[in-house]
Motif scaffolding. Structure first.
Motif, PDB file in Angstrom:
ATOM      1  N   ARG A  82      -9.051   3.896   3.098  1.00 51.23           N
ATOM      2  CA  ARG A  82      -7.591   3.725   3.155  1.00 51.23           C
ATOM      3  C   ARG A  82      -6.958   4.029   1.796  1.00 51.23           C
ATOM      4  O   ARG A  82      -5.873   4.606   1.737  1.00 51.23           O
ATOM      5  N   SER A 142       0.824  -1.213   0.000  1.00 51.71           N
ATOM      6  CA  SER A 142       0.000   0.000   0.000  1.00 51.71           C
ATOM      7  C   SER A 142       0.858   1.263   0.000  1.00 51.71           C
ATOM      8  O   SER A 142       0.603   2.206  -0.755  1.00 51.71           O
ATOM      9  N   ALA A 143       1.891   1.264   0.838  1.00 49.01           N
ATOM     10  CA  ALA A 143       2.773   2.433   0.907  1.00 49.01           C
ATOM     11  C   ALA A 143       3.506   2.638  -0.409  1.00 49.01           C
ATOM     12  O   ALA A 143       3.703   3.772  -0.862  1.00 49.01           O
ATOM     13  N   GLY A 151      -5.027   6.824   3.111  1.00 48.84           N
ATOM     14  CA  GLY A 151      -3.978   6.149   3.866  1.00 48.84           C
ATOM     15  C   GLY A 151      -2.567   6.539   3.484  1.00 48.84           C
ATOM     16  O   GLY A 151      -1.666   6.540   4.327  1.00 48.84           O
ATOM     17  N   GLY A 152      -2.367   6.894   2.228  1.00 45.33           N
ATOM     18  CA  GLY A 152      -1.018   7.232   1.766  1.00 45.33           C
ATOM     19  C   GLY A 152      -0.682   8.707   1.839  1.00 45.33           C
ATOM     20  O   GLY A 152       0.442   9.108   1.509  1.00 45.33           O
ATOM     21  N   SER A 203       1.429   4.307  -2.970  1.00 46.41           N
ATOM     22  CA  SER A 203       1.093   5.693  -2.625  1.00 46.41           C
ATOM     23  C   SER A 203       2.300   6.616  -2.617  1.00 46.41           C
ATOM     24  O   SER A 203       2.163   7.805  -2.346  1.00 46.41           O
ATOM     25  N   ARG A 251      -2.595   4.382   7.448  1.00 48.80           N
ATOM     26  CA  ARG A 251      -2.222   3.537   6.308  1.00 48.80           C
ATOM     27  C   ARG A 251      -2.831   2.143   6.408  1.00 48.80           C
ATOM     28  O   ARG A 251      -3.208   1.541   5.400  1.00 48.80           O
ATOM     29  N   HIS A 252      -2.942   1.614   7.618  1.00 51.28           N
ATOM     30  CA  HIS A 252      -3.381   0.233   7.782  1.00 51.28           C
ATOM     31  C   HIS A 252      -4.698   0.079   8.531  1.00 51.28           C
ATOM     32  O   HIS A 252      -5.211  -1.031   8.644  1.00 51.28           O
ATOM     33  N   GLN A 255      -0.110   8.268  11.975  1.00 57.75           N
ATOM     34  CA  GLN A 255      -0.549   6.879  12.146  1.00 57.75           C
ATOM     35  C   GLN A 255      -1.194   6.600  13.500  1.00 57.75           C
ATOM     36  O   GLN A 255      -1.319   5.443  13.905  1.00 57.75           O
ATOM     37  N   ASN A 286      -7.455  11.666   7.669  1.00 58.23           N
ATOM     38  CA  ASN A 286      -6.320  10.804   8.011  1.00 58.23           C
ATOM     39  C   ASN A 286      -5.491  11.408   9.135  1.00 58.23           C
ATOM     40  O   ASN A 286      -5.521  12.615   9.389  1.00 58.23           O
TER      41      ASN A 286
END
Length: 224
Positions: free
Chosen positions: A114, A58-59, A118-119, A62, A212-213, A178, A174
């Motif tokens: 996300r 995912s990271a 998320g990114g 992004s 992110r998660h 985190q 967001n």
């Protein structure tokens, strides 16, 4: 050894055709997208290196252009491929959310948020505008960066909901650091926004904190 010299059952593309895409690891899926490796690394080795460097698939999808192209073998073509894959996923989820009530599909909502947020490396706030059946009409970015003038912010949310004839909304933003839990400011703002929208017969269904998660629902915590 290059992938073409591997046993056929271990090659990602052949493995996908024989066993389906769910049988592949993140690195194997990414290797199919990359198609080739670099000197000293097969496509799977390069995929593992990229995932380890950025922390997750995912990271990686992004990451921005400058961060990605700092990695040997990665260029503009790779960046555009990753951006397209992420956007296709987001649009598929958007279609899913438009076809059925969101309250019946909490995991798809979480996945969608996300992908949307998320990114992001700065705080971004979005509104999901919903119809009477709680299906998604449109997703609108409300703010990027910290918003201090809550009265103006609330007025804009109300204006957009009325403009798009949305009787219900879901808010999401967001936490780039985190942190999964809502802050006291998040809780206070949610309460004020809910009361303001209620005066216009607009329902605030939920407010999500996205990392992110993870996604955290303030409604699930009893805070909406």
């Amino acid at each position: 050894m290059s992938i073409k010299h591997w046993p056929e059952g271990e090659r990602p593309r052949e493995k996908l055709l024989q066993l389906g895409s769910t049988s592949l690891s993140d690195a194997e899926l990414l290797a199919i997208l990359l198609r080739t490796g670099i000197v000293g690394m097969s496509a799977v080795d390069l995929a593992r290196h990229l995932i380890n460097r950025f922390g997750s698939l995912s990271a990686l999808m992004s990451t921005n252009l400058s961060e990605l192209t700092a990695v040997k073998g990665m260029g503009i073509a790779s960046f555009t491929q990753f951006a397209v894959v992420k956007e296709i996923g987001r649009r598929i989820l958007h279609e899913d959310l438009s076809s059925a009530p969101l309250l019946n599909r909490p995991q798809i909502v979480a996945d969608y948020l996300r992908l949307q947020l998320g990114g992001e490396q700065v705080e971004v706030c979005i509104a999901l505008l919903l119809n009477q059946q709680h299906q998604l009409i449109q997703t609108i970015e409300l703010a990027r960066g910290t918003v201090n003038q809550n009265t103006v912010y609330i007025r804009e949310i109300a204006r957009l909901a009325l403009l798009h004839h949305a009787p219900a909304i879901i808010l999401a933003h967001n936490h780039p650091g985190q942190t999964q839990q809502p802050s006291s400011a998040d809780i206070e703002f949610t309460s004020i926004l809910k009361q303001a929208l209620a005066l216009l017969d607009i329902v605030l269904l939920d407010h999500f904190i996205v990392t992110r998660h993870h996604t955290t629902s303030l409604a699930a915590l009893g805070l909406v």
